[in-house]
Design a protein around this motif. Structure first.
Motif, mmCIF file in Angstrom:
data_model
loop_
_atom_site.group_PDB
_atom_site.id
_atom_site.type_symbol
_atom_site.label_atom_id
_atom_site.label_comp_id
_atom_site.label_asym_id
_atom_site.label_seq_id
_atom_site.Cartn_x
_atom_site.Cartn_y
_atom_site.Cartn_z
ATOM 1 N N ASP A 1 4.121 -1.924 -3.559
ATOM 2 C CA ASP A 1 2.936 -2.093 -2.730
ATOM 3 C C ASP A 1 3.320 -2.582 -1.346
ATOM 4 O O ASP A 1 4.156 -3.464 -1.200
ATOM 5 N N GLN A 2 2.725 -1.980 -0.334
ATOM 6 C CA GLN A 2 3.028 -2.445 1.012
ATOM 7 C C GLN A 2 1.943 -2.009 1.985
ATOM 8 O O GLN A 2 1.130 -1.141 1.706
ATOM 9 N N VAL A 3 1.981 -2.639 3.149
ATOM 10 C CA VAL A 3 1.049 -2.341 4.237
ATOM 11 C C VAL A 3 1.877 -2.024 5.470
ATOM 12 O O VAL A 3 2.730 -2.817 5.855
ATOM 13 N N THR A 4 1.645 -0.872 6.081
ATOM 14 C CA THR A 4 2.412 -0.427 7.238
ATOM 15 C C THR A 4 1.479 -0.138 8.390
ATOM 16 O O THR A 4 0.502 0.605 8.242
ATOM 17 N N GLN A 5 1.783 -0.719 9.551
ATOM 18 C CA GLN A 5 0.963 -0.497 10.733
ATOM 19 C C GLN A 5 1.742 0.280 11.790
ATOM 20 O O GLN A 5 2.937 0.080 11.963
ATOM 21 N N SER A 6 1.031 1.158 12.484
ATOM 22 C CA SER A 6 1.641 1.902 13.573
ATOM 23 C C SER A 6 0.628 2.164 14.678
ATOM 24 O O SER A 6 -0.580 2.226 14.407
ATOM 25 N N PRO A 7 1.090 2.282 15.928
ATOM 26 C CA PRO A 7 2.458 1.994 16.354
ATOM 27 C C PRO A 7 2.713 0.497 16.378
ATOM 28 O O PRO A 7 1.783 -0.292 16.217
ATOM 29 N N GLU A 8 3.966 0.103 16.580
ATOM 30 C CA GLU A 8 4.281 -1.326 16.682
ATOM 31 C C GLU A 8 3.715 -1.898 17.972
ATOM 32 O O GLU A 8 3.298 -3.050 18.024
ATOM 33 N N ALA A 9 3.742 -1.091 19.026
ATOM 34 C CA ALA A 9 3.238 -1.532 20.325
ATOM 35 C C ALA A 9 2.532 -0.365 20.996
ATOM 36 O O ALA A 9 2.909 0.798 20.796
ATOM 37 N N LEU A 10 1.521 -0.700 21.781
ATOM 38 C CA LEU A 10 0.722 0.334 22.442
ATOM 39 C C LEU A 10 0.273 -0.190 23.799
ATOM 40 O O LEU A 10 -0.273 -1.290 23.885
ATOM 41 N N ARG A 11 0.552 0.599 24.826
ATOM 42 C CA ARG A 11 0.104 0.243 26.171
ATOM 43 C C ARG A 11 -0.929 1.268 26.617
ATOM 44 O O ARG A 11 -0.671 2.475 26.544
ATOM 45 N N LEU A 12 -2.080 0.797 27.058
ATOM 46 C CA LEU A 12 -3.155 1.664 27.495
ATOM 47 C C LEU A 12 -3.624 1.258 28.877
ATOM 48 O O LEU A 12 -3.498 0.089 29.269
ATOM 49 N N GLN A 13 -4.157 2.205 29.587
ATOM 50 C CA GLN A 13 -4.851 1.895 30.819
ATOM 51 C C GLN A 13 -6.295 1.537 30.468
ATOM 52 O O GLN A 13 -6.857 2.044 29.488
ATOM 53 N N THR B 1 -0.366 1.214 0.217
ATOM 54 C CA THR B 1 -0.163 1.772 -1.110
ATOM 55 C C THR B 1 -0.635 0.728 -2.108
ATOM 56 O O THR B 1 -0.060 -0.337 -2.225
ATOM 57 N N VAL B 2 -1.711 0.992 -2.785
ATOM 58 C CA VAL B 2 -2.234 0.095 -3.802
ATOM 59 C C VAL B 2 -3.140 0.905 -4.705
ATOM 60 O O VAL B 2 -3.802 1.835 -4.260
ATOM 61 N N SER B 3 -3.142 0.574 -5.964
ATOM 62 C CA SER B 3 -4.079 1.222 -6.867
ATOM 63 C C SER B 3 -5.280 0.295 -7.038
ATOM 64 O O SER B 3 -5.130 -0.868 -7.377
ATOM 65 N N CYS C 1 -3.684 -5.823 10.021
ATOM 66 C CA CYS C 1 -4.499 -5.461 8.868
ATOM 67 C C CYS C 1 -3.889 -6.098 7.624
ATOM 68 O O CYS C 1 -2.699 -6.416 7.588
ATOM 69 N N ALA C 2 -4.717 -6.317 6.632
ATOM 70 C CA ALA C 2 -4.279 -6.967 5.398
ATOM 71 C C ALA C 2 -4.985 -6.340 4.209
ATOM 72 O O ALA C 2 -6.163 -5.981 4.286
ATOM 73 N N VAL C 3 -4.245 -6.222 3.118
ATOM 74 C CA VAL C 3 -4.777 -5.664 1.875
ATOM 75 C C VAL C 3 -4.468 -6.634 0.750
ATOM 76 O O VAL C 3 -3.338 -7.108 0.638
ATOM 77 N N PRO C 4 -5.453 -6.966 -0.095
ATOM 78 C CA PRO C 4 -5.170 -7.863 -1.224
ATOM 79 C C PRO C 4 -4.384 -7.142 -2.320
ATOM 80 O O PRO C 4 -4.740 -6.045 -2.735
ATOM 81 N N TYR C 5 -3.305 -7.786 -2.774
ATOM 82 C CA TYR C 5 -2.509 -7.281 -3.870
ATOM 83 C C TYR C 5 -2.537 -8.267 -5.021
ATOM 84 O O TYR C 5 -2.560 -9.480 -4.807
ATOM 85 N N LEU C 6 -2.522 -7.746 -6.243
ATOM 86 C CA LEU C 6 -2.560 -8.595 -7.426
ATOM 87 C C LEU C 6 -1.239 -9.325 -7.583
ATOM 88 O O LEU C 6 -0.170 -8.704 -7.603
#
Lengths: 112, 115
Positions: A2-14, A26-28, A88-93
């Motif tokens: 089980d894991q949580v993946t965020q993308s992109p790591e960094a973002l620059r916007l005007q 990934t969690v059931s 972001c966060a997801v609860p895992y058992l």
């Protein structure tokens, strides 16, 4: 695993340039997905909880959406004050309890 | 109303020393969580309390780490024989309960530096 993946790591916007941040997991049996905003030197600030695929929530220039495998945080016409790290966060058992597992976050910088 | 407070905001100590970090949750919140956050990482779960008891301490890295919440309100995270690798920001959060849907309110954190 089980894991949580965020993308992109960094973002620059005007300023005014809309974009989206991604959180994949990934969690059931999803028990909710949380979005937080964290400013430098401060603790995370709660933004949204999403419970089921297809759900959407909005707050000012932010809109969070959820599918079965990922969530998006859409930022419409961002302003410099939207600059922060978004987590972001997801609860895992774990041992009979559901414990939030956080992603590494996306560092957003909005230039004026 | 008052949010979650943590003291001290910064703590610098020497390797091998003992430290205590304090968390004052929002009044009435029964659940309290401790996390550790390293630079560029998300918060990493350490332990959580439901009332006075530690409901889950599976995130504590080793037996040098211990936490208490004797009266079901204020909590103290205790680290013995500190190591340089313990340097991080320690965050505390509280919520109304332990439902997975309960919003967690975070404190500002304690930045621990072990020299």
């Amino acid at each position: 695993e089980d894991q949580v993946t965020q993308s992109p790591e960094a973002l620059r916007l005007q300023e005014g340039e809309s974009s989206s941040l991604n959180c994949s997991y990934t969690v059931s049996g999803l028990r909710g997905l949380f979005w937080y905003r964290q400013d430098p030197g401060k603790g995370p600030e709660f933004l949204f909880t999403l419970y089921s695929a297809g759900e959407e929530k909005e707050k000012e220039r932010l809109k969070a959406t959820l599918t079965k495998k990922e969530s998006f945080l859409h930022i419409t016409a961002p302003k410099p004050e939207d600059s922060a790290t978004y987590l972001c966060a997801v609860p895992y058992l774990s041992g009979g309890s559901y414990i939030p597992t956080f992603g590494r976050g996306t560092s957003l910088i909005v230039h004026p | 109303g008052a949010g979650v407070s943590q003291t001290p905001s910064n703590k610098v100590t020497e390797k091998g020393k003992y430290v205590e970090l304090r968390c004052d949750p929002i009044s009435g919140h029964t659940a309290l969580y401790w996390y550790r956050q390293s630079l560029g990482q998300g918060p990493e779960f350490l332990i959580y309390f439901q009332g006075t008891g530690a409901a889950d301490d599976s995130g504590l890295p080793n037996d040098r780490f211990f936490a208490v919440r004797p009266e079901g309100s204020v909590s103290t995270l205790k680290i013995q024989r500190t190591e340089r690798g313990d340097s991080a920001v320690y965050l505390c959060a509280s919520s109304e309960g332990t439902s997975t849907y309960n919003e967690q309110f975070f404190g500002p954190g304690t930045r621990l530096t072990v020299l």
